[in-house]
Design an enzyme around this catalytic site. Structure first.
Site, mmCIF file in Angstrom:
data_model
loop_
_atom_site.group_PDB
_atom_site.id
_atom_site.type_symbol
_atom_site.label_atom_id
_atom_site.label_comp_id
_atom_site.label_asym_id
_atom_site.label_seq_id
_atom_site.Cartn_x
_atom_site.Cartn_y
_atom_site.Cartn_z
ATOM 1 N N ASP A 1 84.297 48.382 46.942
ATOM 2 C CA ASP A 1 85.420 48.003 47.463
ATOM 3 C C ASP A 1 86.336 48.730 48.972
ATOM 4 O O ASP A 1 85.397 49.925 49.740
ATOM 5 C CB ASP A 1 86.888 47.882 46.692
ATOM 6 N N ASP B 1 86.072 39.481 45.301
ATOM 7 C CA ASP B 1 87.137 39.750 44.495
ATOM 8 C C ASP B 1 87.873 37.937 45.840
ATOM 9 O O ASP B 1 88.591 37.175 45.350
ATOM 10 C CB ASP B 1 87.982 40.769 44.889
HETATM 11 C C1 LIG Z 1 89.136 39.378 42.065
HETATM 12 C C2 LIG Z 1 89.664 39.129 40.364
HETATM 13 C C3 LIG Z 1 88.874 40.746 40.194
HETATM 14 C C4 LIG Z 1 87.153 40.580 39.772
HETATM 15 O O1 LIG Z 1 86.370 39.520 38.743
HETATM 16 C C5 LIG Z 1 85.900 39.461 38.594
HETATM 17 O O2 LIG Z 1 84.289 40.379 39.151
HETATM 18 C C6 LIG Z 1 85.053 38.613 37.641
HETATM 19 C C7 LIG Z 1 84.186 37.668 37.902
HETATM 20 C C8 LIG Z 1 84.234 39.234 36.325
HETATM 21 C C9 LIG Z 1 85.036 40.006 35.457
HETATM 22 C C10 LIG Z 1 84.610 41.209 34.508
HETATM 23 C C11 LIG Z 1 86.269 38.832 34.788
HETATM 24 C C12 LIG Z 1 87.869 39.058 34.845
HETATM 25 C C13 LIG Z 1 88.406 39.569 35.032
HETATM 26 C C14 LIG Z 1 90.128 39.292 34.972
HETATM 27 C C15 LIG Z 1 90.880 39.961 36.034
HETATM 28 O O3 LIG Z 1 90.758 41.719 36.528
HETATM 29 C C16 LIG Z 1 91.852 39.917 36.630
HETATM 30 C C17 LIG Z 1 92.235 39.164 37.945
HETATM 31 C C18 LIG Z 1 93.799 38.779 38.561
HETATM 32 C C19 LIG Z 1 93.607 38.309 39.564
HETATM 33 C C20 LIG Z 1 94.552 37.075 40.022
HETATM 34 C C21 LIG Z 1 93.183 35.935 40.412
HETATM 35 C C22 LIG Z 1 94.154 39.609 40.237
HETATM 36 C C23 LIG Z 1 92.785 39.945 41.721
HETATM 37 C C24 LIG Z 1 93.036 41.297 42.260
HETATM 38 C C25 LIG Z 1 92.377 42.271 42.928
HETATM 39 C C26 LIG Z 1 91.654 41.173 44.036
HETATM 40 O O4 LIG Z 1 92.905 40.960 45.020
HETATM 41 C C27 LIG Z 1 91.876 40.137 46.248
HETATM 42 C C28 LIG Z 1 92.450 43.283 43.143
HETATM 43 C C29 LIG Z 1 91.160 43.339 42.809
HETATM 44 C C30 LIG Z 1 90.627 45.310 43.125
HETATM 45 O O5 LIG Z 1 91.276 45.679 41.710
HETATM 46 C C31 LIG Z 1 88.439 45.124 43.087
HETATM 47 O O6 LIG Z 1 88.301 47.071 42.822
HETATM 48 C C32 LIG Z 1 88.253 44.875 41.392
HETATM 49 C C33 LIG Z 1 86.622 44.962 41.806
HETATM 50 O O7 LIG Z 1 86.367 44.436 42.870
HETATM 51 C C34 LIG Z 1 86.411 44.194 40.952
HETATM 52 N N1 LIG Z 1 86.736 42.839 41.045
HETATM 53 C C35 LIG Z 1 86.660 42.425 40.053
HETATM 54 O O8 LIG Z 1 85.987 42.085 38.535
#
Ligand SMILES: CCC[C@@H]1OC(=O)[C@@H](C)C[C@H](C)CCCCC(=O)CCC[C@@H](CC)/C=C/C=C(\COC)CC[C@@H](O)[C@@H](O)C[C@H](O)CNC1=O
Length: 153
Positions: A110, A128
């Site tokens: 990130d 993300d």
């Molecule tokens: C965006 C989904 C997160 C992404 O899901 C993915 O990969 C999916 C495809 C696979 C996951 C295992 C399953 C979904 C989990 C759902 C979740 O988690 C709830 C999400 C709510 C969302 C509203 C829709 C908020 C948003 C947050 C953030 C994004 O802000 C832009 C903060 C990102 C930072 O914490 C960063 O460190 C995260 C890191 O990059 C890993 N990313 C993931 O796990």
């Protein structure tokens, strides 16, 4: 055609992550817009807000389910829903982008660090952003659909 959008997201996501790993030390932060936007090299072995830290197998399973669901849905969608197809393509690219990180590094890279007012929003990446934009478009489409039905009924 929409797969090209997903591929473009994956390419952009992996390119930006590669640049961050190549040219930034872990924990380094470069101010872009003071008190608002910084480039901070960060790793997250969890999902949003670092939840379920280290649960890689859970993330693999969820991501594979999400990716298959998106592809099936994309194939089934009638031609006249360009916005829905765009949203699904963005989410497909985002999910695969983070999946590549999780498989290769067991953590996600990130670097987009924004301060929304005083709240230090979790550092995220291109994948993300594509996921959240895709979810956002689907939310808007669903609300609009609901309004249309209400007017018709
Ligand atoms: C965006 C989904 C997160 C992404 O899901 C993915 O990969 C999916 C495809 C696979 C996951 C295992 C399953 C979904 C989990 C759902 C979740 O988690 C709830 C999400 C709510 C969302 C509203 C829709 C908020 C948003 C947050 C953030 C994004 O802000 C832009 C903060 C990102 C930072 O914490 C960063 O460190 C995260 C890191 O990059 C890993 N990313 C993931 O796990």
């Amino acid at each position: 055609m929409y797969y090209l959008i997903a591929l473009a997201i994956i390419f952009l996501d992996q390119l930006t992550k590669w640049l961050v790993v190549q040219y930034m030390d872990l924990g380094e932060s470069i101010p872009i817009i003071e008190n608002f936007l910084y480039l901070s090299s960060h790793r997250n072995s969890g999902a949003a807000w670092g939840i379920l830290e280290g649960q890689m197998y859970f993330f693999y399973i969820i991501t594979v389910i999400v990716v298959i669901g998106l592809i099936v849905y994309l194939q089934k969608l009638p031609k006249d829903q360009p916005w829905m197809k765009l949203a699904l393509s963005l989410m497909l690219g985002g999910a695969i982008g983070n999946f590549i990180d999780r498989v290769l590094h067991q953590e996600v890279i990130d670097f987009i660090n924004t301060y929304i007012f005083t709240y230090d929003f979790p550092i995220f990446n291109v994948a993300d952003s594509a996921l959240v934009i895709g979810v956002g478009i689907i939310l808007v489409l669903t609300i609009m659909e609901g309004k249309k039905e209400k007017e018709l009924s």
